[in-house]
Design a protein around this motif. Structure first.
Motif, short mmCIF file in Angstrom:
data_model
loop_
_atom_site.label_atom_id
_atom_site.label_comp_id
_atom_site.label_asym_id
_atom_site.label_seq_id
_atom_site.Cartn_x
_atom_site.Cartn_y
_atom_site.Cartn_z
N LYS A 65 0.83 -1.21 0.00
CA LYS A 65 0.00 0.00 0.00
C LYS A 65 0.86 1.25 0.00
O LYS A 65 0.58 2.22 -0.72
N ASN A 66 1.92 1.27 0.82
CA ASN A 66 2.78 2.45 0.93
C ASN A 66 4.17 2.20 0.33
O ASN A 66 5.11 2.95 0.61
N TYR A 67 4.29 1.14 -0.49
CA TYR A 67 5.61 0.79 -1.02
C TYR A 67 5.93 1.61 -2.26
O TYR A 67 5.08 1.88 -3.11
#
Length: 374
Positions: A65-67
């Motif tokens: 998701k936040n990669y």
């Protein structure tokens, strides 16, 4: 409860038989919408505290998701590789690198437990779902007033309409997918497999093997049988070969002389350390879709972080070549048995496929590139 309901009859034709009714916590019949017979069901559970306990289906996945590649590189550049770069123990270097690298991966793509939701078929649409709801509503009304033939006729009409809509939508969906993927064999087979077609005779069910007079179903026991068979099969084959004094003993003079005679006269062989540029090239060429080995080092993360990890990886590869030692972590592989032919109960009818670590493939290319010159 009746399992077949018509305007003139309500009959219990379909049954579930049990000798432990106290363990059945729920049962009934559900209108299928595509047959005159309803679907019968029962739930068998362990009662604790007055009701059944059901564990949700979960799986462990990495959250992207936040990669981002930039964030991952920043995380890797903060890692202190000095202990690896100054060590001469190749096993320590590999283990330390795996630990530090996976810690950086966990910071940007942590492992999470997610619930697996019930999959909705891709060809389903709002029109079909609305038809299903209306069909079920009319059938509930009919069950309350079975003398109303108009309601039953309306239900039959709606049921047939839903079946036609589903068949048409499914046909259209797969026709479009085949046209879209006509140039990609892998994606085309993926669509065909979802229809039930397959380009192999493999089975996705659990493997059952024969042990003595019994068939073994337990996965742990099946794995042990495969392990024993695969670790012994080489020695069993060697024992059947004609005896040759020392020919198959790697420490014997006969073994060494045999292979020494294969070299061209005056040719000597030694491995040379590889360059940093070679290691970087190998990292950037990794296929992110390849399987991950037992070390957990995914090709995707190794490729994304190539510029930040090229120094420690180069040190490990060069050290391995210099001390002539393959790290223990590169010698382990995840073995998957693939069925070949014959009886599925015999372990000898399965071909072992080893899922190697990505790191070992880089070392292999570094050595193989020099061997080709000889």
């Amino acid at each position: 409860e009746a399992t077949r309901v018509t305007p003139t009859s309500s009959t219990t034709l379909d049954h579930i038989v049990t000798n432990s009714p106290e363990r059945i916590v729920a049962s009934g019949a559900i209108s299928s919408g595509f047959s005159d017979h309803h679907m019968v069901y029962c739930s068998r559970g362990v009662v604790r505290g007055g009701g059944p306990e059901f564990s949700p289906v979960t799986k462990r996945v990495r959250s992207f998701k936040n990669y981002s590649k930039q964030l991952f590189l920043q995380s890797l550049r903060l890692v202190n590789w000095s202990d690896i770069l100054t060590s001469t123990d190749v096993n320590y270097c590999l283990d330390e690198f795996c630990g530090l690298f996976m810690s950086a991966v966990d910071r940007v793509a942590p492992v999470r437990d997610i619930r697996v939701r019930q999959r909705t078929e891709p060809w389903m649409n709002s029109h079909i779902l609305a038809g299903i709801r209306e069909r079920d509503r009319v059938f509930r009304l009919f069950k309350k007033n079975k003398t109303n033939n108009d309601l039953y006729a309306k239900y039959c009409k709606l049921r047939n309409a839903v079946q036609r809509d589903v068949k048409t939508a499914k046909t259209t969906y797969f026709k479009n997918k085949v046209v879209q993927n006509i140039g990609s064999s892998s994606k085309l087979w993926e669509q065909l497999k979802s229809l039930g077609y397959s380009n192999s005779d493999s089975s996705k069910g659990n493997i059952v093997l024969n042990q003595g007079q019994n068939n073994v179903f337990d996965p742990a026991v099946v794995a042990t049988i495969f392990n024993c068979f695969y670790t012994r099969v080489a020695s069993d084959l060697v024992s059947k070969l004609p005896t040759a004094s020392g020919m198959y003993n790697t420490a014997s003079n006969a073994f060494r002389e045999f292979y020494r005679s294969k070299l061209r006269p005056g040719v000597s062989f030694s491995l040379s350390p590889v360059s940093r540029h070679f290691i970087l090239k190998q990292l950037l060429s990794l296929d992110p879709k390849k399987a991950t080995g037992l070390d957990g080092l995914s090709p995707r993360f190794l490729r994304d972080g190539a510029s930040a990890i090229v120094e420690p990886i180069s040190h490990i590869v060069i050290l391995s070549i210099t001390v002539e030692t393959v790290p223990d972590g590169m010698k382990r592989a995840r073995v998957l048995p693939l069925f070949k032919k014959g009886s599925r109960l015999e372990p000898g009818n399965y071909r072992p496929v080893s899922i190697l670590t990505t790191f070992s493939k880089i070392l292999e290319k570094a050595v193989h590139g020099q061997l080709k010159e000889y």
